[in-house]
Design an enzyme around this catalytic site. Structure first.
Site, mmCIF file in Angstrom:
data_model
loop_
_atom_site.group_PDB
_atom_site.id
_atom_site.type_symbol
_atom_site.label_atom_id
_atom_site.label_comp_id
_atom_site.label_asym_id
_atom_site.label_seq_id
_atom_site.Cartn_x
_atom_site.Cartn_y
_atom_site.Cartn_z
ATOM 1 N N LYS A 14 0.747 -1.132 -0.003
ATOM 2 C CA LYS A 14 -0.140 0.000 0.021
ATOM 3 C C LYS A 14 0.906 1.174 0.030
ATOM 4 O O LYS A 14 0.644 2.115 -0.724
ATOM 5 C CB LYS A 14 -1.109 -0.093 1.187
ATOM 6 C CG LYS A 14 -1.965 -0.967 1.242
ATOM 7 C CD LYS A 14 -2.704 -1.020 2.430
ATOM 8 C CE LYS A 14 -2.176 -0.994 3.752
ATOM 9 N NZ LYS A 14 -1.734 -2.262 4.423
ATOM 10 N N ARG A 89 -9.348 0.645 9.889
ATOM 11 C CA ARG A 89 -9.039 -0.697 10.150
ATOM 12 C C ARG A 89 -10.099 -1.436 10.944
ATOM 13 O O ARG A 89 -9.965 -2.865 11.008
ATOM 14 C CB ARG A 89 -7.666 -0.952 11.065
ATOM 15 C CG ARG A 89 -6.569 -1.240 10.256
ATOM 16 C CD ARG A 89 -5.249 -0.930 11.198
ATOM 17 N NE ARG A 89 -4.128 -1.805 10.699
ATOM 18 C CZ ARG A 89 -3.126 -1.027 10.140
ATOM 19 N NH1 ARG A 89 -3.138 0.127 9.825
ATOM 20 N NH2 ARG A 89 -2.011 -1.713 9.990
ATOM 21 N N ARG A 129 12.029 -6.755 5.084
ATOM 22 C CA ARG A 129 11.807 -5.076 4.892
ATOM 23 C C ARG A 129 12.789 -4.464 5.701
ATOM 24 O O ARG A 129 13.046 -4.704 6.894
ATOM 25 C CB ARG A 129 10.361 -4.663 5.243
ATOM 26 C CG ARG A 129 9.933 -3.228 4.790
ATOM 27 C CD ARG A 129 8.621 -3.123 4.820
ATOM 28 N NE ARG A 129 7.751 -2.986 6.039
ATOM 29 C CZ ARG A 129 6.552 -2.938 6.121
ATOM 30 N NH1 ARG A 129 5.715 -2.290 4.918
ATOM 31 N NH2 ARG A 129 5.832 -2.719 7.136
ATOM 32 N N ARG A 162 11.768 -2.453 11.194
ATOM 33 C CA ARG A 162 10.987 -1.965 12.050
ATOM 34 C C ARG A 162 10.446 -2.903 13.180
ATOM 35 O O ARG A 162 10.491 -4.221 13.053
ATOM 36 C CB ARG A 162 9.327 -1.736 11.197
ATOM 37 C CG ARG A 162 9.158 -0.471 10.921
ATOM 38 C CD ARG A 162 7.985 -0.279 9.865
ATOM 39 N NE ARG A 162 6.811 -0.688 10.493
ATOM 40 C CZ ARG A 162 5.601 -0.713 9.727
ATOM 41 N NH1 ARG A 162 5.511 -0.047 8.497
ATOM 42 N NH2 ARG A 162 4.500 -1.087 10.338
ATOM 43 N N ARG A 173 0.059 -9.443 13.309
ATOM 44 C CA ARG A 173 -0.550 -8.491 12.626
ATOM 45 C C ARG A 173 -1.701 -8.915 11.688
ATOM 46 O O ARG A 173 -2.527 -8.498 11.381
ATOM 47 C CB ARG A 173 0.403 -7.796 12.227
ATOM 48 C CG ARG A 173 0.880 -6.650 12.977
ATOM 49 C CD ARG A 173 2.357 -6.225 12.779
ATOM 50 N NE ARG A 173 2.307 -5.041 11.533
ATOM 51 C CZ ARG A 173 3.370 -4.874 10.560
ATOM 52 N NH1 ARG A 173 4.377 -5.454 10.797
ATOM 53 N NH2 ARG A 173 2.790 -3.940 9.904
HETATM 54 P P1 AMP Z 1 1.024 0.162 9.709
HETATM 55 O O1 AMP Z 1 2.320 0.767 9.440
HETATM 56 O O2 AMP Z 1 -0.255 0.722 9.081
HETATM 57 O O3 AMP Z 1 1.056 -1.488 9.541
HETATM 58 O O4 AMP Z 1 0.798 0.373 11.260
HETATM 59 C C1 AMP Z 1 1.499 -0.061 12.225
HETATM 60 C C2 AMP Z 1 0.520 -0.094 13.779
HETATM 61 O O5 AMP Z 1 0.218 1.064 14.082
HETATM 62 C C3 AMP Z 1 -0.371 -1.387 13.350
HETATM 63 O O6 AMP Z 1 -0.020 -2.535 13.588
HETATM 64 C C4 AMP Z 1 -1.135 -0.617 14.891
HETATM 65 O O7 AMP Z 1 -0.723 -1.138 15.905
HETATM 66 C C5 AMP Z 1 -1.263 0.730 14.802
HETATM 67 N N1 AMP Z 1 -2.303 1.370 14.038
HETATM 68 C C6 AMP Z 1 -1.916 1.770 12.376
HETATM 69 N N2 AMP Z 1 -3.114 2.337 11.872
HETATM 70 C C7 AMP Z 1 -4.147 1.833 12.799
HETATM 71 C C8 AMP Z 1 -5.382 2.102 12.781
HETATM 72 N N3 AMP Z 1 -6.218 2.563 11.767
HETATM 73 N N4 AMP Z 1 -6.147 1.451 13.920
HETATM 74 C C9 AMP Z 1 -5.500 0.855 14.796
HETATM 75 N N5 AMP Z 1 -4.279 0.670 14.772
HETATM 76 C C10 AMP Z 1 -3.410 1.200 13.819
#
Ligand code: AMP
Length: 215
Positions: A14, A89, A129, A162, A173
């Protein structure tokens, strides 16, 4: 006008596709994950609240995320269109988004693209990554290595993995994605705006399909 929601598991691509879309469609990318990582790095109150959820691969609470999105959507640069990467989400976030767009921007989502990749491929992608903590550029040890090895090609900073890209956390996740986030797709299924794209192939091949959808 492009007001896009990007759905799909972590590591589907994405972020990579968002960079192409931003370049060609003059829209901003809003990544809740990036916003939270910055808050953690800066040691803000929000960062302190979010860190433990993130480290465990769990979702941050809806209230917290809806609050930061409300503030972000109030900024001027959202008026020309946006890509939502990593939000909504949960079904509650999707519902809150609809209300915020209507009330704050008098607009609506134009496209929902679900970028779909099988779990095994995600695991391979995410464990490899690496990213630059300074400029945010993302690499992969096998598929997209930095020409300068362990440092960022652009600015020479040492690349990092990360915290939540460790195998155990990725598995969590993905479980969260299947349990909660995949349901968000259902909320858009009758909207006429939902498009499914198989996230396999080169980034350019995938982008060709996305351009076909966005027009
Ligand atoms: P991402 O980089 O989008 O994978 O986000 C990393 C982490 O941030 C996720 O595993 C969640 O812990 C938190 N996070 C990001 N966006 C959201 C969301 N819309 N709702 C809840 N937690 C989020």
């Amino acid at each position: 006008m492009v007001n896009l929601i990007f759905l799909g598991p972590p590591g589907a691509g994405k972020g990579t596709q968002s960079a192409y879309i931003m370049r060609d469609y003059n829209v901003v990318q809003i990544s809740t994950g990036d916003m939270l990582r910055k808050a953690v790095k800066d040691g803000t109150e929000l960062g302190k609240l979010a860190k433990q959820f993130m480290d465990e691969g769990k979702l941050v609470t809806d209230d917290l995320i809806i609050g930061i999105m409300k503030d972000r959507l109030a900024e001027d640069d959202c008026k020309n269109g946006f890509i939502l990467d990593g939000f909504p989400r949960t079904v509650a976030q999707a519902e809150a988004l609809g209300v915020m767009l209507k009330d704050q921007l008098q607009t609506d989502i134009t496209h929902v693209i679900s970028l779909e990749v099988a779990d095994e491929a995600i695991l391979e992608r995410l464990t490899g990554r690496r990213s630059c903590p300074s400029c945010g550029k993302v690499y992969h040890v096998v598929y997209n290595p930095s020409k300068t090895g362990d440092t960022c090609e652009a600015d020479g900073t040492a690349l990092i993995q990360r915290d939540d890209d460790k195998e155990e956390t990725i598995k969590k996740r993905l479980a969260v994605y299947h349990d909660t986030t995949a349901l968000v797709k259902g909320t858009y299924k009758d909207s006429g705006k939902l498009f499914v794209v198989e996230g396999v192939g080169t980034p350019d091949e995938i982008y060709t399909q996305i351009k076909g959808i966005l027009g």
